[in-house]
Design a protein around this motif. Structure first.
Motif, mmCIF file in Angstrom:
data_model
loop_
_atom_site.group_PDB
_atom_site.id
_atom_site.type_symbol
_atom_site.label_atom_id
_atom_site.label_comp_id
_atom_site.label_asym_id
_atom_site.label_seq_id
_atom_site.Cartn_x
_atom_site.Cartn_y
_atom_site.Cartn_z
ATOM 1 N N THR A 1 7.129 1.123 -6.427
ATOM 2 C CA THR A 1 7.157 2.405 -7.340
ATOM 3 C C THR A 1 6.065 2.155 -8.406
ATOM 4 O O THR A 1 5.860 3.280 -8.946
ATOM 5 N N ILE A 2 5.835 1.000 -8.931
ATOM 6 C CA ILE A 2 4.833 0.968 -10.104
ATOM 7 C C ILE A 2 3.607 1.811 -9.915
ATOM 8 O O ILE A 2 3.031 2.448 -10.660
ATOM 9 N N LEU A 3 3.036 1.441 -8.540
ATOM 10 C CA LEU A 3 1.467 2.087 -8.607
ATOM 11 C C LEU A 3 1.637 3.562 -8.352
ATOM 12 O O LEU A 3 0.843 4.375 -9.153
ATOM 13 N N PRO A 4 2.599 4.177 -7.661
ATOM 14 C CA PRO A 4 2.879 5.622 -7.621
ATOM 15 C C PRO A 4 3.001 6.162 -8.985
ATOM 16 O O PRO A 4 2.542 7.204 -9.292
ATOM 17 N N ALA A 5 3.858 5.522 -9.839
ATOM 18 C CA ALA A 5 4.511 5.947 -11.030
ATOM 19 C C ALA A 5 3.289 6.030 -11.964
ATOM 20 O O ALA A 5 3.094 7.014 -12.940
ATOM 21 N N VAL B 1 0.843 -1.075 0.057
ATOM 22 C CA VAL B 1 0.058 0.109 -0.270
ATOM 23 C C VAL B 1 0.885 0.981 0.202
ATOM 24 O O VAL B 1 0.694 2.209 -0.381
ATOM 25 N N GLN B 2 1.818 1.212 0.564
ATOM 26 C CA GLN B 2 2.629 2.439 0.873
ATOM 27 C C GLN B 2 4.255 1.988 1.142
ATOM 28 O O GLN B 2 4.530 0.691 1.179
ATOM 29 N N GLY B 3 5.016 3.092 1.138
ATOM 30 C CA GLY B 3 6.257 3.053 1.353
ATOM 31 C C GLY B 3 7.312 2.901 0.259
ATOM 32 O O GLY B 3 6.632 2.918 -0.964
ATOM 33 N N PHE B 4 8.656 2.851 0.285
ATOM 34 C CA PHE B 4 9.585 2.992 -0.549
ATOM 35 C C PHE B 4 10.612 2.015 -0.523
ATOM 36 O O PHE B 4 11.486 2.085 0.657
ATOM 37 N N LYS B 5 11.219 1.299 -1.545
ATOM 38 C CA LYS B 5 12.517 0.436 -1.359
ATOM 39 C C LYS B 5 13.322 0.827 -2.211
ATOM 40 O O LYS B 5 12.998 1.097 -3.558
ATOM 41 N N PRO B 6 14.612 1.415 -1.983
ATOM 42 C CA PRO B 6 15.616 1.792 -2.917
ATOM 43 C C PRO B 6 15.979 0.704 -3.782
ATOM 44 O O PRO B 6 15.916 -0.523 -3.252
ATOM 45 N N PHE C 1 12.259 -2.679 -5.433
ATOM 46 C CA PHE C 1 11.999 -1.195 -6.032
ATOM 47 C C PHE C 1 10.929 -0.995 -6.868
ATOM 48 O O PHE C 1 10.109 -0.077 -6.728
ATOM 49 N N LEU C 2 10.514 -1.899 -7.818
ATOM 50 C CA LEU C 2 9.533 -1.888 -8.757
ATOM 51 C C LEU C 2 8.275 -1.947 -8.040
ATOM 52 O O LEU C 2 7.191 -1.481 -8.244
ATOM 53 N N SER C 3 8.045 -3.153 -6.802
ATOM 54 C CA SER C 3 6.864 -3.158 -6.357
ATOM 55 C C SER C 3 6.326 -2.042 -5.571
ATOM 56 O O SER C 3 5.282 -1.851 -5.350
#
Length: 313
Positions: A181-185, A164-169, A177-179
């Motif tokens: 980033t994809i939805l926000p992008a 649902v939220q958060g960020f992995k570099p 990273f893609l998991s």
């Protein structure tokens, strides 16, 4: 070419100076006292005065501006009034999520919008054109935060495909990273897909009836080569302009998307700094955004000569 680049770089200096003066003046005259935020509600007038003196806020505005610009010339953006952390450190800590989000979003936008625009122009008035036109109207109409919540409900809450939220570099692996980033992008790119698809369609319609396109078809070239090698390249200048401007807007306009997905990026930092009246952080972020706009516009101008040899500087 080098003379043109030099002129553009020199022209950026007064632009950034005007932005700096505007931001400095706007923040000082918009009300609020950082000293009161730092000291708390129970602070005495003597404590507030001491904090203002420590931060240099008791100095005349011209002195404050001269001190600040002098620090900028040495690469020093100052120190956060709230966390007492160097501004460059704060920006460095928040830069990766925002930049990652913008890069993934612009890649998704180009990969989806440009082919859709080409197909819509190729089948002008047909089913594909009507579907693309309706989709672009929908993309312009639905607010970004609504798109974000719908994607979260479908792909996070129901299908459980993404967090649902958060960020992995990206240093933790491409998958994590893609998991994150994809939805926000996808959320951030929704309006830009609509914009670039419409621009691509309009630009392609202008060139599909040109003589060189008819000549390419008369030579027996496949329709794919005619559309993407001959027509699209000659229609690319306005498309590239919108793509570059869109990328700059993505970097500077990620506040809503980062808030929806709780990403620790520059957008969240901007909101926190504004709420806390953290002058050095706000000023640095706005100057950084202005610098990004100038740099991207310069790159767009230089790319024109590559796409269209008739353009020379």
């Amino acid at each position: 070419m080098m003379a043109y680049v030099s002129r553009r770089l020199l022209a950026a200096i007064p632009v950034l100076l005007v932005v700096a003066v505007f931001v400095f003046s706007l923040l000082r005259f918009s009300g609020g006292d950082p000293a009161a935020i730092i000291a708390g509600d129970m602070a005495t007038p003597e404590q507030l005065a001491a904090i203002r003196a420590q931060l240099g806020l008791d100095q005349p505005l011209p002195v404050q501006f001269a001190t600040w610009t002098g620090q900028l010339l040495t690469g020093d953006f100052g120190t956060s009034l709230i966390s007492r952390t160097p501004v460059t450190t704060l920006i460095g800590q928040r830069l990766e999520p925002t930049l990652s989000l913008a890069l993934v979003a612009i890649v998704i936008t180009v990969l989806i919008a440009v082919p859709l625009g080409v197909l819509a122009a190729w089948r002008q008035g047909g089913i594909i054109d009507n579907v693309v036109s309706a989709a672009t109207v929908l993309g312009f109409s639905v607010p970004v935060f609504v798109v974000g919540y719908v994607l979260i409900q479908i792909f996070s809450n129901e299908l459980r495909w993404f967090p649902v939220q958060g960020f992995k570099p990206i240093s933790q692996g491409l998958g994590p990273f893609l998991s994150t980033t994809i939805l926000p992008a996808l959320t951030l790119s929704s309006i830009y897909i609509a914009l670039i698809a419409r621009m691509t369609r309009a630009s392609m319609l202008d060139v599909l009836n040109e003589d060189y396109v008819r000549t390419a078809r008369a030579k027996g070239l496949s329709e794919r080569l005619v559309l993407f090698r001959h027509a699209l390249r000659n229609a690319a200048v306005p498309i590239l302009t919108v793509i570059g401007t869109g990328f700059a807007l993505m970097i500077s306009g990620v506040v809503v998307t980062e808030s929806v997905f709780n990403l620790p990026g520059l957008g969240r930092l901007t909101v926190d700094a504004i709420l806390a009246r953290d002058y050095p952080v706000i000023q640095a972020l706005i100057l950084l955004t202005s610098l990004v706009y100038v740099a991207i516009n310069l790159l767009i101008d230089l790319s024109y000569a590559v796409l269209d040899p008739r353009i020379r500087y």
